[in-house]
Design a protein around this motif. Structure first.
Motif: not given
Length: 225
Positions: A25-26, A28-29, A98, A123, A125-127, A130
């Motif tokens: 996830m990091e 991807l951010r 990513a 955002t 996709t990240l949510d 998570e």
């Protein structure tokens, strides 16, 4: 191996899968930030960091194999190991996507189609990732169904974004541009469409994680497709 050691192995596996998800996830951010800011240094950091994700995947794959081969788990333990193995596969693929964002950053020269909000899609996709990992950690089956429903919204937004890009391209007066300008526009369009497609695929992987969690907890394969 004593039973308590076996149970600790299962606990460690879950914790390690969750750690891998945090790393992914990091990445991807960072990929989304690099794309938004056109930060080539950050883009290279994402690209170079893919090796770490791949190594995490290989280490966890071996953990799963060792548990299956040496402990021969049954029932819920077997589903937990099998689900974890599938989940790390999805996480590794999210890491690859990513990395794509980092590569798109290196190719991007200027903004095109500002009406397409890539950060908003990112955002979402990240949510989803998570929340799918939270469902895995907490064995929350209701959360699994919610992620599958949200994927429909993400798909619809990605489809609208792609339609905007294609429509605007059709409406562009290409005959007034040089061959070089046309080629650049086509490259920009291709890159943006690939970005949208990759974000949609990340959403699909989040659903896969939720599906495997539902299977792990309730032996229910309803969301697996």
């Amino acid at each position: 191996m004593p039973r308590e050691d076996y149970q600790q192995q299962l606990i460690d596996l879950r914790e390690n899968v969750l750690y891998m998800s945090e790393v992914v996830m990091e990445r991807l951010r960072m990929g989304l930030d690099a794309l938004e800011q056109k930060d080539t240094d950050l883009a290279w950091e994402v690209i170079d960091g893919d090796e770490e994700v791949n190594q995490l995947y290989l280490d966890l794959e071996q953990e799963c194999i060792d548990l299956l081969a040496l402990q021969q788990p049954v029932a819920s333990d077997l589903r937990m190991v099998a689900a974890s193995f599938k989940i790390i596969t999805d996480l590794e693929r999210i890491g690859d996507l990513a990395t794509n964002l980092g590569e798109y950053t290196l190719e991007a020269n200027h903004d095109v189609f500002p009406e397409v909000d890539i950060q908003e899609l990112g955002t979402l996709t990240l949510d989803m990732i998570e929340d799918s990992m939270a469902a895995y950690a907490d064995e929350n089956t209701e959360g699994c169904y919610g992620i599958a429903e949200r994927d429909d919204e993400l798909d619809a937004r990605c489809e609208r974004a792609s339609e905007i890009v294609v429509r605007d391209l059709i409406e562009t007066e290409l005959e007034n541009n040089t061959e070089e300008e046309v080629e650049q526009l086509l490259q920009d369009v291709s890159r943006l469409l690939l970005t949208v497609r990759d974000l949609e695929r990340i959403g699909d992987h989040a659903v896969n994680i939720a599906a495997r969690t539902l299977y792990m907890v309730e032996n229910d394969d309803e969301l697996i497709y």
